[in-house]
Design an enzyme around this catalytic site. Structure first.
Site, PDB file in Angstrom:
ATOM      1  CB  SER A  84      52.128  47.666  20.733  1.00 12.37           C
ATOM      2  OG  SER A  84      53.196  48.028  19.894  1.00 12.37           O
ATOM      3  CE  LYS A 121      54.279  44.356  24.669  1.00 14.42           C
ATOM      4  NZ  LYS A 121      53.735  45.559  23.997  1.00 14.42           N
ATOM      5  CB  SER A 178      55.392  45.259  20.649  1.00 15.71           C
ATOM      6  OG  SER A 178      54.760  46.069  21.636  1.00 15.71           O
TER       7      SER A 178
END
Length: 446
Positions: free
Chosen positions: A176, A77, A152
């Protein structure tokens, strides 16, 4: 379409010399370019990855294996610091940040031989659940590209579901890792708070943030978890476990197809020898306000200077939440931190009667991009956070894995949660369920 290859399967193929790391990485880069419409990546690293793969092959030829991930392409990420590679955190604020050092979590994977092939898209500053990013575009769901990937860590889940990368590092402040894993039909583990270092990872809320592995199967997640923590994964079958069913709260107002799939999964767990125990934690009603107050306050504390000096560089939804956090009095923040303690105590007490808690991962499957509500009528943000966030408030480990599909083909996730530091049994149970089904062997046609 059968599922994409797994981390464990390509590790074994590399060990048998059935393919080289360079061949594997080139195929993965080609695949990433073919699924470009998903917008799963902020930065793809083809030249760097191919060069690293060549070095891996040369090392393997000399018998110099660095670890269990030797020569295997992974992603992270794009809020995990990567030496010499920009780390945007999905924002304009950090668009030009090029870290001088790898975050320890990434360094642990690289030291085990992994090849970094790209940095994945995320909701701006990890502050949302859709991964509709105003600066880098929405990361789309590979099962239906008109729908969100979840956030996310949506780019990580979307790319994994589409067969790109054999593992990823995500972060989880209110769900997330688990929300996008649920919506994209992959596996995501939020470990016990603090088990994986958060150093070198852009914070959202430091007392709620967790770093953890994401992959296509439980075995893959277990292997990544072992590398990240040094805690040996287990391939044992789980013993008879007491599984808590918390009807109130976790089964309130679910989309019908989600409820049906999760209850079928619970029946399968019972068939596998698990005992079902009804449990109720009254204090759970306090956790949403508690978590929100803490998260809003800590996020706004970290971003305060930039919010005041550069408000135009934030997306509207992120800026609204950050401004809200600046209005929360310190007394409210301290009250929330105090309220957190009895919530944690209540969960610990409940887990004296049970080994695991079984819940849906999300109340509904993936909504369309731009939707404000979910299939069950609940407001999108609060609805997607509701079932995941208690395990951020408490810091208990939890994993999401596939347990079915809606009638129109959207993945549905099952959530299993355990007491702190009981990831070994948590992953054993997740593996036993996964291997009794074929959900993880399905893949989107894209």
């Amino acid at each position: 379409m059968s599922g994409a290859e797994t981390l464990v399967s390509v590790r074994d193929r590399l060990e048998r010399r059935e393919l080289s790391s360079e061949e594997l990485v080139r195929a993965q880069i080609d695949r990433a370019e073919k699924i470009d419409a998903l917008n799963a990546f902020i930065t793809l690293l083809p030249e760097r990855a191919i060069e690293a793969a060549r070095r891996s092959d040369e090392e393997r030829a000399r018998g110099e294996l660095r670890g269990p991930l030797h020569g295997i392409p992974i992603t992270v990420k794009d809020l995990v610091h990567s030496r010499g590679v920009r780390t945007t955190s999905g924002s304009k604020i950090f668009a030009d940040l090029v870290p001088e050092a790898d975050a320890p979590c990434l360094r642990s994977l690289l030291d085990a031989g992994a090849v970094l092939m790209g940095k994945t898209n995320l909701h701006e500053l990890a502050y949302g659940v859709t991964n509709v990013n105003p600066h880098y575009g929405a990361a789309r769901n590979p099962w239906d590209t008109e729908r969100v990937s979840g956030g996310s860590s949506g780019g990580s889940a979307a790319s994994l579901a589409a067969g790109v990368g054999f593992g990823s590092i995500g972060t989880d402040t209110g769900g997330s890792i688990r929300i996008p894993s649920s919506l994209c039909g992959t596996v995501g583990l939020k470990p016990t708070y603090g088990q994986v270092s958060r150093e070198g990872v852009t914070p959202l809320s430091w007392s709620l943030d967790h770093v953890g592995p994401m992959a296509r199967t439980v075995d893959d997640v277990a292997l990544l978890y072992e590398v990240l923590t040094g805690v040996a994964a287990s391939s044992d079958a789980p013993g008879p476990l007491a599984l808590g069913i918390h009807e109130r709260y976790f089964f309130d107002n679910l989309a019908p197809d989600v409820e049906a799939s999760v209850r079928t999964a619970i029946t399968e767990l019972e068939r596998l020898g698990m005992k079902l125990v009804e449990v109720d934690i009254p204090e759970i009603e306090l956790q949403t306000t508690c978590r929100n107050t803490i998260a809003f306050s800590e996020a706004s504390s970290f971003h305060e200077d930039n919010v005041l000096a550069r408000p135009e560089d934030y997306g509207a939804d992120t800026l609204e939440l950050l401004r809200l956090g600046l209005l929360i009095p310190a007394t409210d923040y301290l009250a929330a931190t105090r309220a957190r303690r009895p919530i944690v105590r209540a969960f610990r007490k409940a887990f004296q009667k049970i080994d695991m808690l079984v819940t849906p991962a999300t109340v509904a499957a993936a909504p369309r991009i731009g939707d404000k509500t979910l299939d069950n009528g609940e407001e999108l943000r609060s609805g997607l956070l509701r079932l995941a966030s208690p395990f951020n408030t408490t810091g208990f480990p939890a994993v999401s894995l596939p347990c079915g599909f809606t009638e129109d083909g959207r993945p549905i996730g099952l959530q299993l949660a355990a007491a702190p530091n009981d990831e070994k049994r948590l992953l054993e149970l997740a593996r036993a369920y996964e291997q009794s089904q074929d959900w993880s062997r399905r893949a989107p046609v894209i």
